[in-house]
Design a protein around this motif. Structure first.
Motif, mmCIF file in Angstrom:
data_model
loop_
_atom_site.group_PDB
_atom_site.id
_atom_site.type_symbol
_atom_site.label_atom_id
_atom_site.label_comp_id
_atom_site.label_asym_id
_atom_site.label_seq_id
_atom_site.Cartn_x
_atom_site.Cartn_y
_atom_site.Cartn_z
ATOM 1 N N GLY A 159 9.001 -20.235 -22.350
ATOM 2 C CA GLY A 159 9.466 -19.198 -23.253
ATOM 3 C C GLY A 159 10.810 -18.605 -22.904
ATOM 4 N N LYS A 160 11.441 -19.008 -21.802
ATOM 5 C CA LYS A 160 12.743 -18.497 -21.392
ATOM 6 C C LYS A 160 13.849 -19.461 -21.822
ATOM 7 C CE LYS A 160 11.281 -14.816 -19.191
ATOM 8 N NZ LYS A 160 11.656 -13.439 -19.600
ATOM 9 N N TYR A 161 15.052 -18.892 -22.012
ATOM 10 C CA TYR A 161 16.225 -19.680 -22.359
ATOM 11 C C TYR A 161 17.320 -19.398 -21.331
ATOM 12 C CZ TYR A 161 14.040 -20.467 -26.911
ATOM 13 O OH TYR A 161 13.172 -20.830 -27.908
ATOM 14 N N ILE A 162 18.018 -20.457 -20.943
ATOM 15 C CA ILE A 162 19.137 -20.337 -20.014
ATOM 16 C C ILE A 162 20.376 -20.901 -20.701
ATOM 17 C CG2 ILE A 162 20.121 -21.096 -17.829
ATOM 18 C CD1 ILE A 162 17.404 -21.059 -16.614
ATOM 19 N N ARG A 210 19.194 -24.616 -21.740
ATOM 20 C CA ARG A 210 17.892 -25.114 -21.289
ATOM 21 C C ARG A 210 16.809 -24.152 -21.730
ATOM 22 N NH1 ARG A 210 21.066 -26.281 -16.680
ATOM 23 N NH2 ARG A 210 20.496 -24.306 -15.698
ATOM 24 N N THR A 211 15.640 -24.689 -22.039
ATOM 25 C CA THR A 211 14.499 -23.880 -22.427
ATOM 26 C C THR A 211 13.237 -24.463 -21.820
ATOM 27 O OG1 THR A 211 13.230 -22.992 -24.301
ATOM 28 C CG2 THR A 211 14.173 -25.178 -24.565
ATOM 29 N N GLY A 212 12.313 -23.581 -21.454
ATOM 30 C CA GLY A 212 11.051 -24.021 -20.873
ATOM 31 C C GLY A 212 10.000 -24.218 -21.948
ATOM 32 N N ILE A 213 9.589 -25.458 -22.140
ATOM 33 C CA ILE A 213 8.520 -25.749 -23.099
ATOM 34 C C ILE A 213 7.180 -25.333 -22.514
ATOM 35 C CG2 ILE A 213 7.417 -27.577 -24.443
ATOM 36 C CD1 ILE A 213 10.085 -29.053 -24.403
ATOM 37 N N GLU A 220 16.902 -29.825 -22.233
ATOM 38 C CA GLU A 220 18.289 -29.428 -22.005
ATOM 39 C C GLU A 220 19.199 -30.090 -23.018
ATOM 40 O OE1 GLU A 220 20.154 -29.369 -17.912
ATOM 41 O OE2 GLU A 220 21.291 -31.012 -18.812
ATOM 42 N N LEU A 221 20.232 -29.362 -23.430
ATOM 43 C CA LEU A 221 21.272 -29.874 -24.315
ATOM 44 C C LEU A 221 22.617 -29.456 -23.742
ATOM 45 C CD1 LEU A 221 22.229 -31.215 -26.958
ATOM 46 C CD2 LEU A 221 21.977 -28.978 -28.067
ATOM 47 N N ARG A 222 23.539 -30.431 -23.623
ATOM 48 C CA ARG A 222 24.845 -30.168 -23.019
ATOM 49 C C ARG A 222 25.944 -30.682 -23.931
ATOM 50 N NH1 ARG A 222 28.457 -32.905 -19.388
ATOM 51 N NH2 ARG A 222 29.576 -31.432 -18.048
#
Length: 459
Positions: A159-162, A210-213, A220-222
């Motif tokens: 549920g977190k996003y970086i 990045r996001t935690g599924i 991750e997407l870059r």
């Protein structure tokens, strides 16, 4: 002032004797007086027995260690449960009987010694203290270290996003001397000398999300943006000129976008390793190296090849799709954390490839397959305090030969890239961290120096 038990007993006995003497010679005592005397004698006997028991108890207490408070067990049960409750107060009446002061008598029929209890009361049963809530669960995620490599070790919580903006700069220089001809004697060369000196600067700005599924799986997407500039000092190939020329070129634009997923294989723990499996896919969204114009009049290979053979504009992408599986491990050993990874990057081949030369003509190259890359790295992270950490590591990549039309390209060899890395991490706040890493090339084909700055922010 209070008297001791013996004093009151003596007073009671004197009263009885005085009463007996004063009535001597008179008529016999009434039946109620005889009963009272008998009761007094029984009380005196009982008091003597109680005093003997108290003496023995005092002697035992003086020779024994101090008794633990009655609520010591409750304190032990409550410790570490996180309930925040104070221990229960001692039950009334639990003080040792030897420390109780005797009470003053009210009447002769009820002497003062009767206030002394024959036996100390039994301590009240200890109430069961139920733990409120439960202690916090042990964190099953890998420990945080200053990142050195592209693959992060710690996964994003569910549920977190970086959001991680980053900047990377690299500089490399190389010299090349090619002798095209033959020597009659060691001091005489018949042919051409191709001398090249290349200075290359590469700057890459990127934005990674990045996001935690789940607590064990993250995506991750870059998206990078690349600026490159090269300065090459050389002579035109296959010509007899002795004049050197400086060839400057540059390129800027979007780079190759990447998507990746990482999964934590095991729980790990103290003195146990953490294993994280990853899969990264690189697209070809950047400018293709075969799309830029190459400095050749008609063709760059074969007969009648003229020009430097260098691109007039530098590409920002590799031109090939790539897939890279990897396995990262972390082993905490207080106060350090050891880490490393192994990876294999596979480049997919392209068919019917052509490149553009001067005049807009196309030079057909056919099928091109870049060499695959085997990589490994390892390092050690050390926490300096609760905010700063330091890491030291080594990264190595072995690049296979490039093939064209199923055969190795002439002059293509396996290349070894070795980099020594030093990283530093500082936690600016609970949601933001500054990561800096510095790399030094250890082989001739590796960039001389590379500098990377990242600023991950958690939402």
């Amino acid at each position: 002032m209070q008297k001791s038990g013996w004093g009151w007993q003596g007073a009671g006995l004197a009263a009885v004797l005085f009463s007996s003497q004063s009535h001597a010679g008179q008529a016999p005592a009434a039946p109620d007086l005889q009963a009272e005397l008998s009761a007094v004698r029984q009380e005196l006997a009982e008091q003597r027995r109680q005093l003997d028991a108290l003496r023995r108890e005092l002697a035992a207490q003086r020779g024994a260690p101090p008794a633990m408070p009655a609520n010591a067990g409750q304190l032990g049960d409550a410790r570490g449960t996180g309930n925040g409750q104070a221990a229960a107060a001692p039950a009334p009446g639990t003080a040792p009987a030897a420390l109780a002061s005797p009470a003053r008598p009210k009447a002769a029929a009820a002497p003062a010694a009767a206030a002394v209890q024959p036996n100390p009361p039994a301590p009240a049963p200890r109430p069961q203290v139920a733990a409120v809530g439960k202690p916090p669960e042990r964190d099953k995620r890998p420990p945080q270290v200053a990142p050195l490599f592209e693959q992060p070790g710690v996964l994003t919580p569910r549920g977190k996003y970086i959001l991680e903006p980053g900047f990377q700069f690299g500089y490399s220089s190389s010299n090349r001397v090619a002798l095209v001809g033959y020597t009659v004697i060691p001091a005489l060369l018949i042919g051409l000398v191709d001398v090249r000196e290349v200075k290359r600067n590469t700057s890459t700005a990127s934005l990674t999300m990045r996001t935690g599924i789940t607590n064990r799986l993250e995506a991750e997407l870059r998206a990078p943006y690349v600026y490159r500039s090269d300065a090459t000092v050389s002579r035109e190939i296959f010509t007899g000129t002795s004049v050197e020329r400086v060839f400057d070129t540059s390129g800027r634009g979007a780079g190759d976008a990447e998507v990746a997923a990482r999964y934590q294989v095991n729980n790990g723990g103290p003195d146990k390793g953490y294993y994280v499996a990853g899969l990264r896919f690189k697209s070809r969204t950047g400018q293709d190296p075969f799309e830029v114009v190459t400095d050749c009049s008609k063709r760059c290979i074969g007969d009648n090849a003229t020009g430097t053979g260098l691109p007039l504009e530098l590409p920002t992408g590799s031109g090939f799709y790539s897939l890279q599986p990897s396995l990262t491990w972390l082993f905490p050993s207080d106060p350090a954390v050891f880490f490393g990874s192994i990876s294999y990057l596979h480049n997919f081949k392209r068919s019917n490839v052509s490149r553009t030369v001067l005049g807009g003509e196309q030079e057909f190259l056919g099928e091109v397959k870049p060499g695959d890359i085997i990589g490994f790295n390892f390092g050690m992270g050390l926490a300096l305090n609760d905010k700063a950490s330091l890491s030291l590591g080594y990264d190595h990549n072995s690049i296979a030969r490039t093939h064209q039309g199923g055969a190795p390209v002439p002059g293509s060899v396996r290349t070894q890239l070795g980099t020594l890395l030093l990283g530093y991490s500082y936690r600016l706040s609970d949601k933001r961290t500054l990561n800096v890493s510095l790399g030094a090339g250890l082989t001739r084909d590796t960039p001389d120096v590379s500098l990377s700055v990242r600023l991950p922010t958690t939402y």
